[in-house]
Enzyme design. Structure first.
Site, PDB file in Angstrom:
ATOM      1  N   HIS A 179       8.726  17.601 -26.143  1.00 21.45           N
ATOM      2  CA  HIS A 179       9.546  18.628 -26.788  1.00 21.45           C
ATOM      3  C   HIS A 179       9.876  18.928 -25.686  1.00 21.45           C
ATOM      4  CE1 HIS A 179      10.586  22.695 -28.488  1.00 21.45           C
ATOM      5  NE2 HIS A 179      10.658  22.668 -27.356  1.00 21.45           N
ATOM      6  N   GLU A 185      12.740  -1.416 -44.367  1.00 23.08           N
ATOM      7  CA  GLU A 185      11.592  -1.042 -43.062  1.00 23.08           C
ATOM      8  C   GLU A 185      10.869  -2.530 -43.275  1.00 23.08           C
ATOM      9  OE1 GLU A 185      10.652   3.090 -42.646  1.00 23.08           O
ATOM     10  OE2 GLU A 185      11.100   2.477 -44.874  1.00 23.08           O
ATOM     11  N   ASP A 196      10.833   0.714 -37.383  1.00 24.39           N
ATOM     12  CA  ASP A 196      10.016   0.333 -38.442  1.00 24.39           C
ATOM     13  C   ASP A 196       9.774  -0.856 -38.119  1.00 24.39           C
ATOM     14  OD1 ASP A 196       7.649   1.485 -38.490  1.00 24.39           O
ATOM     15  OD2 ASP A 196       8.836   2.898 -40.577  1.00 24.39           O
ATOM     16  N   CYS A 230      20.346   4.152 -39.717  1.00 23.43           N
ATOM     17  CA  CYS A 230      19.703   5.146 -39.288  1.00 23.43           C
ATOM     18  C   CYS A 230      18.786   5.747 -38.741  1.00 23.43           C
ATOM     19  CB  CYS A 230      19.443   6.236 -40.088  1.00 23.43           C
ATOM     20  SG  CYS A 230      17.878   5.720 -41.793  1.00 23.43           S
TER      21      CYS A 230
END
Length: 460
Positions: free
Chosen positions: A76, A318, A342, A389
């Site tokens: 985070h 992928e 992936d 992406c």
């Protein structure tokens, strides 16, 4: 449970829960929590870790950077640092014992290094580096409203990736003219039951309206593998990344997909929404999903509910299975988007979450680059456009390769958008095509990286 997940992003969400517990305990015993909003100017924070509540307090006027002993790029604190554009080096190991208050430090977040008690010469060098960096940052702001048009006049779309409507601001402020990936699983994960059609509709509508007519590519629920829902029982699997996940779950539990399709179709009235299916490896999967999609359209027409009749349905690429037969898949889809994270993992048979073999995970591997080229060529042969992406789309050294291969659109985190735009504006398509020809003859990832770096030095 979170700490035991394989996926680094969700594994590090365990720290968020620990933070809530720690603050609750501090409240119960009336203990004081260090207020990071009231630090002195030109402070560098050194901590074992920084929790969400800590980073939320940081006063950017006074804090120059932070360093943590534990954590990774998906923690985070790292995500917050990127969104705040605050220099940070995380996971440096035990340093607190060796440092004292009021020491002089240099934090080089680009290299991931810290320099303790630098001499005057080193300080001078880094002050100049910092001034150059800030000057460049201001120059990049000038690209916000400009389209990415190459040196020889070719327009390339540069979009952003988001996980929720809250991420829109960062994409727009950095000059992204669209969303190449909206990960809807976060909408599912923040609930204690499946979000209703209306709840999903409202979230998708916000993003569609926020982009003011620019494309918004929304991926259907990608649960399974390393992502779970507390209210949905998923089987224990030896190889969850190859198991019951994403489109496989949705085709077996069609009510989930149908609810999401209806919400997406309703929201398409308010912007240019494109629907993307994850983890496809068989044309039959595309056909089954399209049949459900068309049935949802029929239902909405009968109910008198408006939607975009020209809405596109595409797939996230992928798996090598799609790369090998890309042109045949292209005939069944309205668009492709390459998910390099992936695709790299499956092409190389390397678990991207396994630290022991992380050195083997490399998208510059010739096999992965060949798969990407096959996908781009296959998409164009089938008459559709193809974007990317995955993380590779925001890699500045990869831009020339992807442009040379013919990629139509790049999608990435907001902070990467201006730099990728700037590079695209300096490129010539023919030169990049020649580069691609040369690198695909090379045998290793390191050889390819060296050739690309040499090319990038000469583009000005």
């Amino acid at each position: 449970m979170l700490a035991n997940l394989e996926d680094a992003y969700f594994k590090e969400r365990a720290g968020d829960l620990r933070d809530i517990g720690r603050r609750w305990l501090y409240g119960v015993i009336n203990a004081q929590i260090v207020d990071l909003s009231k630090l002195k100017p030109e402070t560098i924070i050194i901590a074992r870790e920084l929790n969400p509540s800590d980073t939320a307090q940081i006063n950017l006027e006074n804090v120059l950077a932070f360093v943590t002993e534990i954590g990774g790029k998906t923690a985070h604190s790292s995500i917050m640092a990127r969104s705040l554009e605050l220099p940070a080096v995380v996971g440096v190991g035990a340093v607190l014992e060796d440092l004292e208050d009021n020491q002089i430090l240099i934090v080089d977040a680009l290299k991931g290094e810290i320099i303790v008690d630098p001499d005057e010469e080193t300080l001078k060098i880094y002050r100049e580096k910092r001034e150059n960096f800030l000057r460049e940052k201001e120059e990049l702001k000038a690209l916000k409203d400009k389209e990415a048009i190459s040196k020889d006049g070719i327009k390339i779309d540069v979009w952003g990736n988001i996980g929720s409507p809250n991420d829109l601001k960062g994409i727009i402020s950095n000059g992204g003219f669209g969303i190449g990936l909206y990960r809807t699983e976060f909408l599912f994960m923040e609930k204690d039951s499946f979000p209703t059609e209306d709840e999903q509709f409202e979230a998708y509508k916000i993003v569609a309206e926020g982009l003011k007519g620019y494309p918004v590519t929304i991926r259907t629920m990608d649960i399974g593998g390393d992502k779970s829902l507390p209210y949905m029982e998923l089987p224990q699997e030896e190889n969850p990344f190859l198991g019951w996940r994403a489109i496989r779950v949705c085709l077996d539990r069609q009510e989930i997909l149908k609810t999401q399709f209806r919400a997406l179709l309703r929201a398409s009235k308010y912007g240019q929404i494109k629907v993307m299916l994850p983890m496809i490896m068989d044309i039959e999967e595309v056909r089954k999903a399209r049949a459900i999609f068309e049935n949802c359209k029929k239902e909405l027409r009968e109910e008198g509910i408006e939607f975009d009749e020209k809405i596109m349905l595409g797939i996230m690429v992928e798996t090598p299975a799609v790369a090998f037969r890309a042109k045949y898949f292209a005939k069944e889809c309205d668009f492709f988007s390459i998910g390099t994270n992936d695709l790299t993992q499956y092409t190389l048979a390397v678990d991207r979450g396994n630290e022991k073999i992380s050195n083997l995970y490399d998208t510059y591997n010739p096999a992965v680059l060949q798969a990407i080229k096959m996908l781009i060529d296959g998409a164009h042969e089938g008459g559709i456009k193809i974007s990317m992406c995955g993380e590779f789309a925001g890699d500045e050294n990869a831009v020339a390769i992807l442009f040379g291969m013919g990629l139509d659109a790049f999608s990435m985190s907001g902070i990467s958008i201006p730099r990728v735009k700037r590079i695209l504006m300096k490129l010539d398509k023919k030169e990049c095509e020649d580069l691609v020809e040369r690198i695909l003859l090379l045998s290793t990832a390191s050889e390819i990286k060296n050739k690309v770096k040499e090319f990038m030095k000469n583009i000005g």
